[in-house]
Design a protein around this motif. Structure first.
Motif, PDB file in Angstrom:
ATOM      1  N   ALA A 138      18.713  -9.215 -52.634  1.00  0.00           N
ATOM      2  CA  ALA A 138      19.663 -10.460 -51.916  1.00  0.00           C
ATOM      3  C   ALA A 138      19.151 -11.077 -50.810  1.00  0.00           C
ATOM      4  N   ASN A 139      18.555 -10.404 -50.119  1.00  0.00           N
ATOM      5  CA  ASN A 139      17.717 -11.239 -48.706  1.00  0.00           C
ATOM      6  C   ASN A 139      16.924 -12.223 -49.149  1.00  0.00           C
ATOM      7  N   PRO A 165       9.726 -21.294 -44.783  1.00  0.00           N
ATOM      8  CA  PRO A 165       9.861 -19.892 -44.719  1.00  0.00           C
ATOM      9  C   PRO A 165       9.997 -19.314 -43.265  1.00  0.00           C
ATOM     10  N   ILE A 166       9.340 -19.972 -42.445  1.00  0.00           N
ATOM     11  CA  ILE A 166       9.527 -19.358 -41.015  1.00  0.00           C
ATOM     12  C   ILE A 166      11.067 -19.769 -40.459  1.00  0.00           C
ATOM     13  N   MET A 167      11.459 -21.022 -40.741  1.00  0.00           N
ATOM     14  CA  MET A 167      12.786 -21.575 -40.303  1.00  0.00           C
ATOM     15  C   MET A 167      13.829 -20.414 -40.924  1.00  0.00           C
ATOM     16  N   ARG A 172      17.808 -16.158 -40.157  1.00  0.00           N
ATOM     17  CA  ARG A 172      18.190 -14.829 -40.818  1.00  0.00           C
ATOM     18  C   ARG A 172      18.120 -13.879 -39.495  1.00  0.00           C
ATOM     19  N   SER A 173      17.008 -13.734 -38.874  1.00  0.00           N
ATOM     20  CA  SER A 173      16.876 -12.908 -37.898  1.00  0.00           C
ATOM     21  C   SER A 173      17.991 -12.888 -36.574  1.00  0.00           C
ATOM     22  N   THR A 174      18.069 -14.340 -36.494  1.00  0.00           N
ATOM     23  CA  THR A 174      19.152 -14.570 -35.422  1.00  0.00           C
ATOM     24  C   THR A 174      20.612 -14.187 -35.781  1.00  0.00           C
ATOM     25  N   LEU A 178      23.505 -11.397 -34.015  1.00  0.00           N
ATOM     26  CA  LEU A 178      24.666 -11.360 -33.824  1.00  0.00           C
ATOM     27  C   LEU A 178      25.388  -9.917 -34.561  1.00  0.00           C
ATOM     28  N   LEU A 179      24.957  -9.550 -35.735  1.00  0.00           N
ATOM     29  CA  LEU A 179      25.399  -8.410 -36.232  1.00  0.00           C
ATOM     30  C   LEU A 179      25.163  -7.022 -35.508  1.00  0.00           C
TER      31      LEU A 179
END
Length: 210
Positions: A138-139, A165-167, A172-174, A178-179
């Motif tokens: 899913a990711n 890919p890096i962006m 996703r990491s940012t 928040l999560l």
């Protein structure tokens, strides 16, 4: 054969699909309230008011049920976000909608996100093997969808040249950050900061005027 069909939603009856949905919903609640370790089949069955055997009729085991939880969370998120993203007139607006819309989804579905966090945190076994491969799939689908938006923006001249890919992974990491804040602060609202995040990535992606 009957057991195998019961585990394939596309071939199951309405009653079987309803039962599967109930079990997934109960698994989400137990994961969110009690955590991954305590989310046993017995506890989930008790929440659903059924026997443990009923779960094993619909799912091959605990990991299969938790993979179904991951699929359900991503399914709902896709249904919530995709229509709005696809109607945006520019790639920039689409990316911004993804970022802010993701935070809005987190806020609207706190139990679902808590359950997903628990599964992700335990996605690998002690020997390093992937326990819940559905999350990885899913990711990757999500990162791929972001990549399509980035390439669309580059082709349209909206975005500068950058590593897609890096962006995608950075966004996703940012959002994962928040999560994480939601986990430590139940009263935290991720949406205002998501707007700031969108502003930051807008400046990072946009082609600079000469």
């Amino acid at each position: 054969m009957t057991e195998r069909i019961a585990r394939e939603p596309g071939r199951s009856t309405f009653i079987q699909r309803t039962r599967r949905a109930q079990l997934i919903a109960c698994a989400i609640d137990v994961l969110a309230e009690d955590g991954y370790v305590q989310a046993s089949l017995s506890r989930i069955a008790k929440r659903a008011g059924v026997s443990r055997g009923v779960i094993l009729y619909h799912f091959s085991g605990r990991d299969d049920l938790l993979d179904a939880v991951v699929s359900e969370v991503y399914r709902i998120a896709t249904e919530e976000l995709r229509p709005t993203i696809e109607t945006q007139s520019t790639a920039l607006r689409a990316v911004r909608t993804f970022i802010v819309g993701s935070a809005e989804f987190y806020r609207a579905y706190p139990a679902h996100m808590a359950a997903l966090r628990e599964i992700v945190a335990h996605s690998r076994s002690a020997d390093g093997t992937i326990r819940h491969s559905e999350h990885s799939r899913a990711n990757e689908r999500e990162l791929s969808a972001l990549g399509v938006l980035f390439e669309r923006g580059k082709e349209a001249g909206e975005f500068r040249a950058f590593s897609t890919p890096i962006m995608a992974r950075t966004i996703r990491s940012t959002l994962d950050g928040l999560l994480g804040q939601m986990r430590v602060d139940p009263g935290y609202d991720p949406v205002p900061e998501a707007h700031e995040v969108a502003d930051i990535f807008e400046r990072a992606m946009m082609r600079q005027s000469e």
